[in-house]
Design a protein around this motif. Structure first.
Motif, mmCIF file in Angstrom:
data_model
loop_
_atom_site.group_PDB
_atom_site.id
_atom_site.type_symbol
_atom_site.label_atom_id
_atom_site.label_comp_id
_atom_site.label_asym_id
_atom_site.label_seq_id
_atom_site.Cartn_x
_atom_site.Cartn_y
_atom_site.Cartn_z
ATOM 1 N N THR A 151 0.806 -1.221 0.000
ATOM 2 C CA THR A 151 0.000 0.000 0.000
ATOM 3 C C THR A 151 0.844 1.278 0.000
ATOM 4 O O THR A 151 0.300 2.373 0.100
ATOM 5 N N GLY A 152 2.166 1.147 -0.105
ATOM 6 C CA GLY A 152 3.029 2.322 -0.210
ATOM 7 C C GLY A 152 3.309 3.047 1.089
ATOM 8 O O GLY A 152 3.734 4.198 1.067
ATOM 9 N N ARG A 153 3.078 2.369 2.220
ATOM 10 C CA ARG A 153 3.354 3.007 3.515
ATOM 11 C C ARG A 153 4.831 2.836 3.869
ATOM 12 O O ARG A 153 5.398 1.762 3.697
ATOM 13 N N TYR A 166 7.324 9.877 10.095
ATOM 14 C CA TYR A 166 6.645 9.491 8.862
ATOM 15 C C TYR A 166 6.392 7.984 8.767
ATOM 16 O O TYR A 166 5.873 7.504 7.759
ATOM 17 N N GLU A 167 6.753 7.247 9.803
ATOM 18 C CA GLU A 167 6.525 5.805 9.822
ATOM 19 C C GLU A 167 5.042 5.503 9.605
ATOM 20 O O GLU A 167 4.176 6.075 10.265
ATOM 21 N N GLY A 168 4.759 4.633 8.656
ATOM 22 C CA GLY A 168 3.391 4.216 8.376
ATOM 23 C C GLY A 168 2.622 5.127 7.444
ATOM 24 O O GLY A 168 1.498 4.806 7.059
ATOM 25 N N LEU A 169 3.212 6.244 7.062
ATOM 26 C CA LEU A 169 2.545 7.177 6.150
ATOM 27 C C LEU A 169 2.975 6.908 4.709
ATOM 28 O O LEU A 169 4.071 6.404 4.457
ATOM 29 N N PRO A 219 2.142 10.511 -0.556
ATOM 30 C CA PRO A 219 1.105 11.533 -0.721
ATOM 31 C C PRO A 219 0.626 12.120 0.612
ATOM 32 O O PRO A 219 0.346 13.322 0.691
ATOM 33 N N GLN A 220 0.537 11.321 1.657
ATOM 34 C CA GLN A 220 0.132 11.842 2.969
ATOM 35 C C GLN A 220 1.175 12.822 3.502
ATOM 36 O O GLN A 220 0.827 13.876 4.037
ATOM 37 N N ILE A 221 2.444 12.483 3.358
ATOM 38 C CA ILE A 221 3.511 13.374 3.830
ATOM 39 C C ILE A 221 3.500 14.669 3.026
ATOM 40 O O ILE A 221 3.653 15.764 3.580
ATOM 41 N N ARG A 222 3.249 14.556 1.726
ATOM 42 C CA ARG A 222 3.262 15.735 0.854
ATOM 43 C C ARG A 222 2.099 16.685 1.110
ATOM 44 O O ARG A 222 2.133 17.822 0.665
ATOM 45 N N GLU A 223 1.087 16.255 1.834
ATOM 46 C CA GLU A 223 0.022 17.177 2.250
ATOM 47 C C GLU A 223 0.588 18.254 3.169
ATOM 48 O O GLU A 223 0.107 19.378 3.182
ATOM 49 N N GLN A 224 1.623 17.902 3.929
ATOM 50 C CA GLN A 224 2.277 18.842 4.840
ATOM 51 C C GLN A 224 3.573 19.423 4.265
ATOM 52 O O GLN A 224 3.922 20.563 4.560
ATOM 53 N N VAL A 225 4.296 18.602 3.479
ATOM 54 C CA VAL A 225 5.590 19.012 2.922
ATOM 55 C C VAL A 225 5.569 18.724 1.413
ATOM 56 O O VAL A 225 5.919 17.634 0.979
#
Length: 190
Positions: free
Chosen positions: A18-20, A86-89, A92-98
């Motif tokens: 799932t790309g985590r 960022y473990e488990g993210l 795209p989820q990280i890029r919402e903030q950065v």
């Protein structure tokens, strides 16, 4: 002395599927991951390595065992990049903030820096280069890509150029004194 290094990325886990980002979380292989890890035995069948190492993570150790190398020595320096906060993210989820974040180009809050990763993977390169013959390592996507960069005497960030699928093998070596990639991202066979 000639050194050849076989790299094996572990089989699929739920998070890799799932790309985590999976650094320190110790996940088992999925059923599909077990099957493809077992298929690596065919790809590695003709090897007679002088040194066999594995990351301490369950997914790498299990892949080694299924591929026929259950005796692999645990090497802490082969662990995956510590993704900290960022473990488990997913990216795209990280890029919402950065925006435009990648592990190769941005800091990892609470985790490892590229310099930290380079330091420990340089120890692996030194250990492998001290072996006359073939070495085999079982590890993770980002750590193996970073290890490849260090083998080639490149900054860790250059690992971004080496896409690596789960349950694949790659080979690093030397050509007339130059560190080279001999094969890359070879899939397991069933």
């Amino acid at each position: 002395m000639t050194s050849t290094l076989y790299l094996v990325r572990h089989g699929e886990t739920e998070w890799s599927r799932t790309g985590r980002h999976t650094g320190t979380t110790d996940l088992p292989l999925t059923e599909a991951g077990e099957a493809t890890a077992h298929g690596l035995a065919h790809v590695l069948a003709d090897l007679d390595p002088s040194l066999v190492l594995t990351s301490p993570r369950l997914r790498a150790r299990r892949t080694a065992a299924l591929a026929g190398y259950g005796e692999a020595q645990v090497e802490d320096d082969l662990a995956e990049w510590d993704y900290g906060d960022y473990e488990g993210l997913t990216t795209p989820q990280i890029r919402e903030q950065v925006p435009d974040w990648t592990v190769w180009s941005h800091p990892v809050p609470g985790g490892e820096s590229a310099e930290d990763v380079a330091t420990r993977l340089d120890r692996v390169v030194d250990r492998v280069r001290s072996v006359d013959g073939t070495s085999l390592v079982f590890a993770h996507g980002h750590s193996l890509r970073a290890l490849t960069a260090r083998w080639l005497d490149l900054p860790v960030a250059e690992g971004r150029h080496f896409h690596l699928d789960t349950a694949t093998s790659s080979v690093l070596g030397d050509d007339r004194g130059q560190s080279v990639v001999l094969r890359w991202n070879v899939p397991a066979r069933g």
